[in-house]
Design a protein around this motif. Structure first.
Motif, PDB file in Angstrom:
ATOM      1  N   ILE A 243      69.197  -6.420 126.019  1.00 23.65           N
ATOM      2  CA  ILE A 243      69.986  -6.353 127.254  1.00 23.65           C
ATOM      3  C   ILE A 243      71.395  -6.899 127.025  1.00 23.65           C
ATOM      4  O   ILE A 243      72.385  -6.324 127.491  1.00 23.65           O
ATOM      5  CB  ILE A 243      69.268  -7.106 128.391  1.00 23.65           C
ATOM      6  CG1 ILE A 243      67.960  -6.372 128.757  1.00 23.65           C
ATOM      7  CG2 ILE A 243      70.173  -7.238 129.614  1.00 23.65           C
ATOM      8  CD1 ILE A 243      67.057  -7.128 129.713  1.00 23.65           C
ATOM      9  N   LEU A 244      71.501  -7.997 126.275  1.00 28.96           N
ATOM     10  CA  LEU A 244      72.813  -8.565 125.958  1.00 28.96           C
ATOM     11  C   LEU A 244      73.651  -7.594 125.132  1.00 28.96           C
ATOM     12  O   LEU A 244      74.874  -7.506 125.304  1.00 28.96           O
ATOM     13  CB  LEU A 244      72.660  -9.884 125.190  1.00 28.96           C
ATOM     14  CG  LEU A 244      72.120 -11.088 125.973  1.00 28.96           C
ATOM     15  CD1 LEU A 244      71.921 -12.271 125.045  1.00 28.96           C
ATOM     16  CD2 LEU A 244      73.051 -11.464 127.125  1.00 28.96           C
ATOM     17  N   THR A 250      83.804  -6.463 126.215  1.00 26.73           N
ATOM     18  CA  THR A 250      84.950  -7.074 126.904  1.00 26.73           C
ATOM     19  C   THR A 250      84.502  -8.294 127.707  1.00 26.73           C
ATOM     20  O   THR A 250      85.237  -9.283 127.826  1.00 26.73           O
ATOM     21  CB  THR A 250      85.612  -6.055 127.854  1.00 26.73           C
ATOM     22  OG1 THR A 250      85.990  -4.907 127.103  1.00 26.73           O
ATOM     23  CG2 THR A 250      86.846  -6.630 128.518  1.00 26.73           C
ATOM     24  N   ALA A 251      83.281  -8.239 128.245  1.00 26.26           N
ATOM     25  CA  ALA A 251      82.742  -9.372 129.017  1.00 26.26           C
ATOM     26  C   ALA A 251      82.632 -10.612 128.141  1.00 26.26           C
ATOM     27  O   ALA A 251      82.953 -11.729 128.575  1.00 26.26           O
ATOM     28  CB  ALA A 251      81.375  -9.007 129.593  1.00 26.26           C
ATOM     29  N   LYS A 261      86.965 -15.425 135.934  1.00 26.14           N
ATOM     30  CA  LYS A 261      87.248 -14.611 137.123  1.00 26.14           C
ATOM     31  C   LYS A 261      87.275 -13.125 136.777  1.00 26.14           C
ATOM     32  O   LYS A 261      86.783 -12.289 137.540  1.00 26.14           O
ATOM     33  CB  LYS A 261      88.575 -15.033 137.744  1.00 26.14           C
ATOM     34  CG  LYS A 261      88.546 -16.382 138.446  1.00 26.14           C
ATOM     35  CD  LYS A 261      89.875 -16.693 139.109  1.00 26.14           C
ATOM     36  CE  LYS A 261      89.831 -18.046 139.823  1.00 26.14           C
ATOM     37  NZ  LYS A 261      91.140 -18.364 140.470  1.00 26.14           N
ATOM     38  N   GLU A 262      87.850 -12.803 135.616  1.00 27.59           N
ATOM     39  CA  GLU A 262      87.898 -11.410 135.166  1.00 27.59           C
ATOM     40  C   GLU A 262      86.496 -10.878 134.877  1.00 27.59           C
ATOM     41  O   GLU A 262      86.193  -9.713 135.111  1.00 27.59           O
ATOM     42  CB  GLU A 262      88.762 -11.294 133.909  1.00 27.59           C
ATOM     43  CG  GLU A 262      90.229 -11.628 134.114  1.00 27.59           C
ATOM     44  CD  GLU A 262      90.908 -10.625 135.046  1.00 27.59           C
ATOM     45  OE1 GLU A 262      90.558  -9.437 135.006  1.00 27.59           O
ATOM     46  OE2 GLU A 262      91.762 -11.065 135.834  1.00 27.59           O
ATOM     47  N   LEU A 263      85.643 -11.765 134.377  1.00 19.76           N
ATOM     48  CA  LEU A 263      84.260 -11.389 134.049  1.00 19.76           C
ATOM     49  C   LEU A 263      83.522 -10.875 135.277  1.00 19.76           C
ATOM     50  O   LEU A 263      82.829  -9.858 135.232  1.00 19.76           O
ATOM     51  CB  LEU A 263      83.529 -12.588 133.445  1.00 19.76           C
ATOM     52  CG  LEU A 263      82.032 -12.427 133.154  1.00 19.76           C
ATOM     53  CD1 LEU A 263      81.801 -11.361 132.093  1.00 19.76           C
ATOM     54  CD2 LEU A 263      81.431 -13.759 132.714  1.00 19.76           C
ATOM     55  N   GLU A 268      80.807  -2.504 136.207  1.00 24.77           N
ATOM     56  CA  GLU A 268      79.805  -1.859 135.351  1.00 24.77           C
ATOM     57  C   GLU A 268      78.693  -2.821 134.962  1.00 24.77           C
ATOM     58  O   GLU A 268      77.507  -2.461 134.994  1.00 24.77           O
ATOM     59  CB  GLU A 268      80.482  -1.303 134.098  1.00 24.77           C
ATOM     60  CG  GLU A 268      79.531  -0.526 133.204  1.00 24.77           C
ATOM     61  CD  GLU A 268      80.198  -0.011 131.951  1.00 24.77           C
ATOM     62  OE1 GLU A 268      79.809   1.059 131.475  1.00 24.77           O
ATOM     63  OE2 GLU A 268      81.108  -0.693 131.433  1.00 24.77           O
ATOM     64  N   VAL A 269      79.059  -4.047 134.607  1.00 24.04           N
ATOM     65  CA  VAL A 269      78.053  -5.032 134.190  1.00 24.04           C
ATOM     66  C   VAL A 269      77.134  -5.392 135.358  1.00 24.04           C
ATOM     67  O   VAL A 269      75.918  -5.516 135.202  1.00 24.04           O
ATOM     68  CB  VAL A 269      78.737  -6.295 133.619  1.00 24.04           C
ATOM     69  CG1 VAL A 269      77.693  -7.363 133.308  1.00 24.04           C
ATOM     70  CG2 VAL A 269      79.524  -5.957 132.360  1.00 24.04           C
ATOM     71  N   ARG A 270      77.718  -5.550 136.545  1.00 27.27           N
ATOM     72  CA  ARG A 270      76.906  -5.872 137.734  1.00 27.27           C
ATOM     73  C   ARG A 270      75.895  -4.762 138.013  1.00 27.27           C
ATOM     74  O   ARG A 270      74.714  -5.035 138.281  1.00 27.27           O
ATOM     75  CB  ARG A 270      77.814  -6.078 138.949  1.00 27.27           C
ATOM     76  CG  ARG A 270      78.751  -7.274 138.844  1.00 27.27           C
ATOM     77  CD  ARG A 270      79.200  -7.751 140.225  1.00 27.27           C
ATOM     78  NE  ARG A 270      79.818  -6.688 141.016  1.00 27.27           N
ATOM     79  CZ  ARG A 270      81.122  -6.433 141.038  1.00 27.27           C
ATOM     80  NH1 ARG A 270      81.957  -7.146 140.288  1.00 27.27           N
ATOM     81  NH2 ARG A 270      81.605  -5.481 141.812  1.00 27.27           N
ATOM     82  N   TRP A 271      76.349  -3.525 137.975  1.00 24.24           N
ATOM     83  CA  TRP A 271      75.450  -2.399 138.235  1.00 24.24           C
ATOM     84  C   TRP A 271      74.416  -2.227 137.125  1.00 24.24           C
ATOM     85  O   TRP A 271      73.260  -1.875 137.386  1.00 24.24           O
ATOM     86  CB  TRP A 271      76.258  -1.115 138.417  1.00 24.24           C
ATOM     87  CG  TRP A 271      76.811  -0.982 139.803  1.00 24.24           C
ATOM     88  CD1 TRP A 271      78.089  -1.216 140.218  1.00 24.24           C
ATOM     89  CD2 TRP A 271      76.079  -0.599 140.973  1.00 24.24           C
ATOM     90  NE1 TRP A 271      78.209  -1.006 141.562  1.00 24.24           N
ATOM     91  CE2 TRP A 271      76.989  -0.620 142.064  1.00 24.24           C
ATOM     92  CE3 TRP A 271      74.753  -0.248 141.221  1.00 24.24           C
ATOM     93  CZ2 TRP A 271      76.609  -0.295 143.358  1.00 24.24           C
ATOM     94  CZ3 TRP A 271      74.374   0.071 142.516  1.00 24.24           C
ATOM     95  CH2 TRP A 271      75.287   0.046 143.568  1.00 24.24           C
TER      96      TRP A 271
END
Length: 479
Positions: A243-244, A250-251, A261-263, A268-271
């Protein structure tokens, strides 16, 4: 077409492949296998050809988009052609077409295999299969650019052709520094997983090869039962690292530079994580009667969802025996894939988000024709070029999917086998359903169908366009 610069790049790639082949040769020596001689011989051959192609620098070092795409596509083909030779020389895979299929599957991090008994081949070949995942995961050109200056700023065209996602951007002003950062993160994740697996009691050889397949999201197992024979703790660890590895790199860069804050702005990562947890919940409920305890059910559900959406392809259970709902959900995840800018295949979550936002925009325009509305990702407007590229990608993707299904149907296998075979290789996943399920393999296909599937593997890993450009006659015209 600037042929001289393309040939020069191919020479560089062959020299690096020569160095890569030394590692399985050393593994063969450690285990006292004759296979080490075969790997060493091919390493010398690659080195000689590489030196011949690079002994003279080309007059023009301009690397435009066309040359970049052609160089990347041909490099992956050439790398696979020579990478397959040791399998034949060692006798581990006697037929060259099968060896080429296995090698392309390795470099493209697909993990689809023609081997019926993985445990019967030499340790050197097992290592090479898995190490090819690690090489192909981040990309050979990212590796080369991290070490060599090559052609200056024009190397961005190589990164664009090789990197997964609808758009490619530099993390820092210089491409070389971006490549170093990416490989630094890649190596750190690799060392971290291998160390944890070793601490959990996994043999050193197993921990290295499994880590190569996990971090590269490849999925070649060194056991016939893939990951099923290992302890629950090891399976959970592999799940976490799969998963990682599917998260946009970029994260990780934001984490390293303290831009937290940018993270949190990366949609895309949240979804991606939401899709994983939602799918696990549905599958856990759907397969609850197949396993004795809730914890075992949850573990298998998490592992297979993580394995499929990240296009890794490892297995802890035969999910081909799961109910229709769970299998359909897994096939859906095969299409979605993980994040752009990761080592995973598939359409990518970002493209799916762009597509859904485009549909919503069009529906809104029907209701409010005079409305001016921009599509945004992470709070920034998506430029027209990215939208056009994403739409064209989806069209080409489904045309290639349908064409490949039609071509391999000459082997007269059932629809489920043909459909999931193409889906799994085009998205660089590994196992499909039915005759190509997690307990089966791809040896059933004819040589013609294997070549179709090999093309799909390369096209899927290189985001379609570099491979499609090779088929256009205008590509080969001199300027």
């Amino acid at each position: 077409m600037n042929y001289s610069i393309v040939l020069y790049i191919l020479g560089c790639v062959l020299k690096f492949e020569s160095a890569f082949l030394i590692l399985p040769a050393l593994v063969g020596l450690i285990y006292r296998e004759h296979a080490s001689v075969s790997y060493l011989a091919v390493a010398v051959l690659c080195l000689i050809l590489g030196v011949l192609l690079t002994h003279k620098k080309p007059r023009s070092t301009n690397l435009y988009t066309r040359e970049g795409f052609v160089a990347v596509a041909l490099s992956w083909i050439i790398m696979s052609i020579f990478g397959a030779i040791p399998f034949v020389l060692t006798g581990d895979i006697p037929f060259y077409v099968d060896a080429l299929f296995e090698t392309i599957s390795g470099f493209t991090t697909t993990g689809s295999s023609i081997l019926t008994d993985v445990e019967s081949i030499s340790k050197a070949s097992l290592f090479w299969r898995s190490f090819s995942h690690w090489i192909g995961g981040m990309g050979v050109f990212v590796f080369i650019m991290a070490i060599l200056p090559m052609m200056g700023g024009s190397t961005m065209n190589l990164m664009k052709a090789e990197s997964p996602g609808p758009s490619v951007s530099k993390l820092v002003p210089h491409v070389k520094d971006t490549a170093k950062i990416l490989y630094g993160i890649y190596i750190a994740i690799t060392i971290c997983e291998a160390t944890i697996l070793r601490a959990l009691g996994m043999p050193l050889f197993d921990s290295l090869t499994t880590t190569f397949g996990t971090v590269g999201t490849g999925g070649f197992g060194i056991r016939n039962d893939s990951i099923a024979g290992y302890s629950p703790a090891i399976q959970i660890t592999i799940t976490v690292f799969m998963i990682l590895s599917g998260i946009n790199y970029t994260a990780y860069f934001y984490i390293l530079t303290g831009k937290i804050k940018e993270l949190f702005k990366i949609e895309e990562v949240r979804w991606y994580l939401a899709i994983i947890f939602g799918s696990v919940a549905v599958i856990t409920w759907n397969v609850r009667s197949l396993y004795p305890t809730f914890s075992e059910t949850l573990r298998h559900a998490f592992f297979q969802v993580g394995s499929i959406i990240t296009t890794t392809g490892y297995a802890t259970t035969d999910f081909d025996l799961w109910p229709a709902l769970s299998k359909t959900l897994l096939v859906t995840l095969m299409f979605i894939g993980a994040c752009a800018g990761s080592t995973s295949g598939g359409i990518k979550v970002s493209r799916i988000l762009i597509l859904l936002k485009t549909i919503r925009k069009e529906l809104s325009l029907i209701i409010h024709p005079r409305q001016v509305k921009k599509i945004r990702m992470d709070g920034h407007p998506v430029d027209h070029e990215t939208l056009r590229s994403a739409n064209v990608f989806l069209v080409v993707y489904f045309v290639l999917l349908l064409t490949s299904m039609l071509l391999i149907s000459v082997d007269e296998f059932d629809f489920s086998t043909n459909f999931t075979s193409v889906v799994t290789v085009l998205n660089n996943i590994g196992p499909g359903l039915n005759l190509v399920g997690p307990t089966q393999n791809f040896s059933i296909f004819s040589p013609f169908s294997k070549f179709v599937l090999m093309f799909d593997m390369l096209a899927g890993r290189l985001e379609l366009f570099p491979m499609m450009i090779l088929l256009m006659p205008s590509t080969w015209k001199r300027k």
